[in-house]
Design a protein around this motif. Structure first.
Motif, PDB file in Angstrom:
ATOM      1  N   PHE A 129      42.615  39.996  38.528  1.00  0.00           N
ATOM      2  CA  PHE A 129      41.703  39.379  37.564  1.00  0.00           C
ATOM      3  C   PHE A 129      42.231  39.449  36.135  1.00  0.00           C
ATOM      4  O   PHE A 129      41.661  38.866  35.233  1.00  0.00           O
ATOM      5  N   ASN A 130      43.343  40.153  35.947  1.00  0.00           N
ATOM      6  CA  ASN A 130      44.016  40.114  34.646  1.00  0.00           C
ATOM      7  C   ASN A 130      45.152  39.100  34.623  1.00  0.00           C
ATOM      8  O   ASN A 130      45.827  38.948  33.614  1.00  0.00           O
ATOM      9  N   THR A 131      45.381  38.442  35.759  1.00  0.00           N
ATOM     10  CA  THR A 131      46.429  37.434  35.811  1.00  0.00           C
ATOM     11  C   THR A 131      45.861  36.086  35.367  1.00  0.00           C
ATOM     12  O   THR A 131      44.879  35.622  35.935  1.00  0.00           O
ATOM     13  N   ASP A 132      46.478  35.487  34.366  1.00  0.00           N
ATOM     14  CA  ASP A 132      45.978  34.210  33.848  1.00  0.00           C
ATOM     15  C   ASP A 132      45.980  33.127  34.912  1.00  0.00           C
ATOM     16  O   ASP A 132      45.135  32.243  34.919  1.00  0.00           O
ATOM     17  N   CYS A 167      39.577  33.236  31.291  1.00  0.00           N
ATOM     18  CA  CYS A 167      38.360  32.738  30.653  1.00  0.00           C
ATOM     19  C   CYS A 167      38.154  33.379  29.294  1.00  0.00           C
ATOM     20  O   CYS A 167      37.210  34.135  29.096  1.00  0.00           O
ATOM     21  N   PRO A 168      39.023  33.089  28.344  1.00  0.00           N
ATOM     22  CA  PRO A 168      38.863  33.734  27.042  1.00  0.00           C
ATOM     23  C   PRO A 168      37.604  33.301  26.322  1.00  0.00           C
ATOM     24  O   PRO A 168      37.034  34.054  25.554  1.00  0.00           O
ATOM     25  N   ALA A 169      37.174  32.083  26.619  1.00  0.00           N
ATOM     26  CA  ALA A 169      36.082  31.508  25.840  1.00  0.00           C
ATOM     27  C   ALA A 169      34.744  32.183  26.101  1.00  0.00           C
ATOM     28  O   ALA A 169      33.842  32.101  25.281  1.00  0.00           O
ATOM     29  N   ILE A 170      34.615  32.852  27.236  1.00  0.00           N
ATOM     30  CA  ILE A 170      33.330  33.460  27.553  1.00  0.00           C
ATOM     31  C   ILE A 170      32.951  34.463  26.465  1.00  0.00           C
ATOM     32  O   ILE A 170      31.814  34.517  26.029  1.00  0.00           O
ATOM     33  N   THR A 171      33.939  35.203  25.988  1.00  0.00           N
ATOM     34  CA  THR A 171      33.635  36.174  24.958  1.00  0.00           C
ATOM     35  C   THR A 171      33.778  35.563  23.563  1.00  0.00           C
ATOM     36  O   THR A 171      33.039  35.909  22.656  1.00  0.00           O
ATOM     37  N   LYS A 172      34.714  34.648  23.394  1.00  0.00           N
ATOM     38  CA  LYS A 172      35.046  34.197  22.043  1.00  0.00           C
ATOM     39  C   LYS A 172      34.133  33.092  21.534  1.00  0.00           C
ATOM     40  O   LYS A 172      33.636  33.154  20.419  1.00  0.00           O
ATOM     41  N   ILE A 173      33.929  32.066  22.339  1.00  0.00           N
ATOM     42  CA  ILE A 173      33.247  30.898  21.803  1.00  0.00           C
ATOM     43  C   ILE A 173      31.766  30.895  22.161  1.00  0.00           C
ATOM     44  O   ILE A 173      30.960  30.309  21.473  1.00  0.00           O
ATOM     45  N   GLY A 174      31.416  31.571  23.234  1.00  0.00           N
ATOM     46  CA  GLY A 174      30.019  31.562  23.630  1.00  0.00           C
ATOM     47  C   GLY A 174      29.782  30.573  24.741  1.00  0.00           C
ATOM     48  O   GLY A 174      30.715  30.055  25.338  1.00  0.00           O
ATOM     49  N   THR A 175      28.540  30.300  25.025  1.00  0.00           N
ATOM     50  CA  THR A 175      28.195  29.522  26.205  1.00  0.00           C
ATOM     51  C   THR A 175      28.606  28.066  26.087  1.00  0.00           C
ATOM     52  O   THR A 175      28.787  27.399  27.080  1.00  0.00           O
ATOM     53  N   GLU A 176      28.751  27.591  24.872  1.00  0.00           N
ATOM     54  CA  GLU A 176      28.901  26.162  24.669  1.00  0.00           C
ATOM     55  C   GLU A 176      30.166  25.597  25.316  1.00  0.00           C
ATOM     56  O   GLU A 176      30.118  24.570  25.981  1.00  0.00           O
ATOM     57  N   ALA A 177      31.291  26.275  25.126  1.00  0.00           N
ATOM     58  CA  ALA A 177      32.563  25.672  25.512  1.00  0.00           C
ATOM     59  C   ALA A 177      33.198  26.309  26.742  1.00  0.00           C
ATOM     60  O   ALA A 177      34.294  25.941  27.119  1.00  0.00           O
ATOM     61  N   TRP A 178      32.499  27.233  27.388  1.00  0.00           N
ATOM     62  CA  TRP A 178      33.172  27.989  28.457  1.00  0.00           C
ATOM     63  C   TRP A 178      33.685  27.099  29.553  1.00  0.00           C
ATOM     64  O   TRP A 178      34.741  27.323  30.115  1.00  0.00           O
ATOM     65  N   LYS A 179      32.949  26.044  29.839  1.00  0.00           N
ATOM     66  CA  LYS A 179      33.299  25.178  30.952  1.00  0.00           C
ATOM     67  C   LYS A 179      34.695  24.578  30.768  1.00  0.00           C
ATOM     68  O   LYS A 179      35.442  24.409  31.714  1.00  0.00           O
ATOM     69  N   PHE A 180      35.009  24.267  29.541  1.00  0.00           N
ATOM     70  CA  PHE A 180      36.275  23.593  29.273  1.00  0.00           C
ATOM     71  C   PHE A 180      37.408  24.578  29.046  1.00  0.00           C
ATOM     72  O   PHE A 180      38.568  24.223  29.111  1.00  0.00           O
ATOM     73  N   LYS A 181      37.049  25.811  28.788  1.00  0.00           N
ATOM     74  CA  LYS A 181      38.081  26.769  28.422  1.00  0.00           C
ATOM     75  C   LYS A 181      38.546  27.598  29.616  1.00  0.00           C
ATOM     76  O   LYS A 181      39.621  28.165  29.585  1.00  0.00           O
ATOM     77  N   LEU A 192      52.925  40.760  47.842  1.00  0.00           N
ATOM     78  CA  LEU A 192      51.969  40.819  48.944  1.00  0.00           C
ATOM     79  C   LEU A 192      50.608  41.371  48.532  1.00  0.00           C
ATOM     80  O   LEU A 192      49.573  40.869  48.968  1.00  0.00           O
ATOM     81  N   GLY A 193      50.613  42.391  47.654  1.00  0.00           N
ATOM     82  CA  GLY A 193      49.347  42.990  47.217  1.00  0.00           C
ATOM     83  C   GLY A 193      48.432  41.951  46.580  1.00  0.00           C
ATOM     84  O   GLY A 193      47.233  41.910  46.841  1.00  0.00           O
ATOM     85  N   GLN A 194      49.023  41.071  45.751  1.00  0.00           N
ATOM     86  CA  GLN A 194      48.251  40.017  45.104  1.00  0.00           C
ATOM     87  C   GLN A 194      47.699  39.044  46.130  1.00  0.00           C
ATOM     88  O   GLN A 194      46.551  38.615  46.058  1.00  0.00           O
ATOM     89  N   SER A 195      48.530  38.711  47.104  1.00  0.00           N
ATOM     90  CA  SER A 195      48.113  37.805  48.171  1.00  0.00           C
ATOM     91  C   SER A 195      46.914  38.363  48.917  1.00  0.00           C
ATOM     92  O   SER A 195      45.940  37.674  49.166  1.00  0.00           O
ATOM     93  N   LEU A 196      47.021  39.646  49.277  1.00  0.00           N
ATOM     94  CA  LEU A 196      45.960  40.262  50.076  1.00  0.00           C
ATOM     95  C   LEU A 196      44.669  40.372  49.286  1.00  0.00           C
ATOM     96  O   LEU A 196      43.587  40.090  49.812  1.00  0.00           O
TER      97      LEU A 196
END
Lengths: 318, 281
Positions: free
Chosen positions: A68-71, A76-90, A285-289
């Motif tokens: 979940f730290n792999t881009d 989803c940087p926008a969830i914290t930075k921009i707020g609810t408005e732009a999350w869908k696009f970010k 493999l760890g990531q795959s699993l």
């Protein structure tokens, strides 16, 4: 011949279901458990299944933390930075892509499938011809569908080039090469392949509704569209739920279509979880699993309510 | 339904909507065909034309030279799907009968579980499956594509066929029991002949499923070029510099043609088969 005795009855029923039960148990249940268990280890190559291997390699949730730290998986940087408005696009990455695809594919194919089924239900002429053609894409493999739509939505050769040459210079449909539009391109291809099937399911559901319902609605002077929406649709709940599960599970495991159409591109703009699992298979493999396990959990959220609805009630009835 | 008296504008709107969707479905097929007829130079440079004098069936001949194993791939696709269908039906028929007629503990729940694991992707179970295949020595054989195919289609097959078998009147079997027939004899001589349409329906659906799902198993469990099915073989038209689009479309059309023809004749049964499990009567 002898009359069947109880022992033989039991034996034959056991014999009849034994091979299937064995295969399903080994392949599915064993494989699922194996995937989940080893997602908590740091194994690098395909291990032999031994408890000591698991104990020695145990790393807790480290794989999930990394995942979940792999881009590429989820960004989803926008969830914290921009707020609810732009999350869908970010929100970007394999997981958000899959969610976008699933939500759109489910909503559009089910709405369109139901509308088509209602239209087919109006005693139209040539119903068989329409139904056959609508169902044709379903008989193709996703690979073929993917290649065809990749061609149609490629900026150089496809529909965009054709329409521009006809004089509409600003027409833009080269979605395959457009980071922001590529997931919608895959949605269109998915809908093209699957809507006929959804329609067939819905049509069968409509035909299963008792004619008396229609007579009663007519006597009461309820217009047809309201009868469909308020009486028939609620009665079709079992069909709707089954259709939803089939479409949703198909959307969660989408792979062939993406590989044939874009191979995750441009860049990783159309990457999906199954492709993430597959590309990490040999090197990581760890990531795959752990990615597999996340998909299993997603799947379980969709399937468990359905199992209870579809198969739970009858068990009590017996 | 009962409302069949529409005014003509309503009828027009209805058929117009049907036609719009029909166009959406048909256009890609037509575009596929048009592309397969176009020479490569035409595709990249000439202005877009619906039809041109330069169109020819050349790609349909050139594709066999460009990808020499193409015939083999098409055959493999059909062979794998047929083998999967045959094996699946062997497992499905007795099991569906058991689910339709016999009582055993956790009957409905177990079918529900089987069906939901069936919906798990090959990708989720890819790694353990690879392990199993490796242990059994099945990698790089036809079996590596057939076995997972069968495993993934058995639950759906049972689900579909069960609802067919449930419709066969129990009285017929009970009459056979009265005459002293065993259950397996009854299954073979009474139930199966009556279930032929249902078995055909389920067989067609399984075949379509097997044909559609082979790609993932093929690229994961098989490295031998001679054994690859068509979807994997199509990738060979993608070169480093250019994609031979016309030949790829020609190969795709040729490859799906057998399935399309089967589909045309069995379409009615297929619709019934696909929907049998979903509809309760």
């Amino acid at each position: 011949m002898d009359r069947p005795n109880p022992l033989f009855r039991n034996l034959s029923s056991k014999l009849a279901s034994a091979p299937m039960v064995l295969i399903v148990l080994c392949v599915f249940v064993g494989g699922t458990l194996w995937t989940i268990l080893f997602s908590f280890t740091n194994i690098k190559i395909l291990p032999i299944f031994t408890p000591s291997e698991w104990v020695n390699g145990f790393v807790g949730f480290a794989n999930y933390e990394r995942l979940f730290n792999t881009d590429r998986w989820m960004n989803c940087p926008a969830i914290t930075k921009i707020g609810t408005e732009a999350w869908k696009f970010k929100c970007a990455g394999a997981m958000p892509n899959m969610v976008t695809f699933a939500l759109l594919a489910i909503t559009i194919s089910m709405t369109l499938g139901f509308l088509l089924a209602v239209m087919m239900d109006q005693k139209i002429r040539l119903e068989g011809v329409f139904r056959t053609i609508y169902l044709y894409p379903f008989a193709l493999s996703f690979i073929v569908t993917g290649h065809v739509w990749a061609w149609i939505m490629s900026p150089e050769y496809g529909l965009q080039a054709a329409v521009r040459k006809l004089g509409w210079e600003s027409f833009s449909f080269g979605w395959i090469a457009d980071r922001d539009m590529v997931m919608y391109a895959i949605v269109i291809a998915g809908i093209w392949q699957g809507t006929g099937f959804v329609m067939a399911l819905m049509l069968a559901g409509l035909r299963g509704i008792d004619e008396d319902i229609w007579k009663a609605a007519r006597v009461d002077g309820i217009p047809a569209w309201r009868t469909y929406l308020q009486i028939v649709l609620p009665m079709m709940k079992p069909v709707l739920v089954t259709t939803f599960v089939i479409v949703a599970s198909g959307a969660v495991r989408v792979y062939d279509l993406v590989v044939a159409m874009t191979d995750g591109g441009p860049g990783i703009a159309s990457d999906v979880p199954t492709r993430y699992v597959y590309t990490n298979f040999s090197a990581n493999l760890g990531q795959s699993l752990s990615a597999s396990t996340v998909m299993l959990v997603t799947m379980a959220f969709i399937l468990i309510p359905w199992i209870r609805l579809e198969f739970g009630k009858k068990e009590q009835g017996h | 339904m009962l409302i069949d008296r529409y005014s003509w504008p309503q009828k027009l709107a209805l058929y117009a909507a049907m036609a719009v969707f029909l166009t959406f479905i048909l256009l890609p097929f037509l575009e596929m065909f048009r592309t397969s007829l176009s020479p490569m130079s035409h595709l990249f440079h000439a202005p877009y034309e619906i039809w041109s004098d330069k169109f020819s069936f050349d790609a349909y001949f050139a594709m066999w030279k460009k990808v020499p194993l193409l015939g083999r791939y098409i055959w493999n696709s059909i062979f794998i799907a047929s083998a999967v269908t045959a094996l699946t039906m062997i497992f499905v028929i007795p099991a569906a009968y058991a689910y339709a007629r016999l009582d055993f503990p956790l009957k409905n729940l177990s079918l529900g579980v089987f069906l939901s694991v069936n919906m798990f992707t090959g990708a989720v179970l890819l790694i353990p499956l690879y392990r199993v295949m490796n242990t059994l020595g099945l990698l790089n054989t036809y079996w590596s594509m057939i076995v997972p195919g069968v495993a993934f289609l058995i639950p759906t097959g049972i689900w579909l066929l069960r609802s067919y078998l449930e419709k066969i009147p129990r009285e017929l079997e009970e009459a056979a029991f009265m005459d002293g027939a065993s259950r397996l004899y009854t299954l073979r001589r009474v139930v199966l002949p009556l279930a032929v349409p249902g078995i055909m329906v389920v067989g067609v659906s399984v075949f379509i499923g097997a044909y559609a799902q082979q790609y993932l198993f093929a690229i994961t469990f098989n490295q031998v070029a001679e054994l690859q099915p068509l979807p994997a073989g199509l990738n060979q038209f993608i070169g480093y510099q250019t994609v031979e689009w016309n030949q790829m479309m020609a190969a795709a059309l040729t490859g799906v043609l057998p399935v399309m023809i089967v589909f045309l004749f069995l379409q009615k049964y297929l619709v019934a088969g696909l929907t049998a499990g979903a509809i309760k009567e």
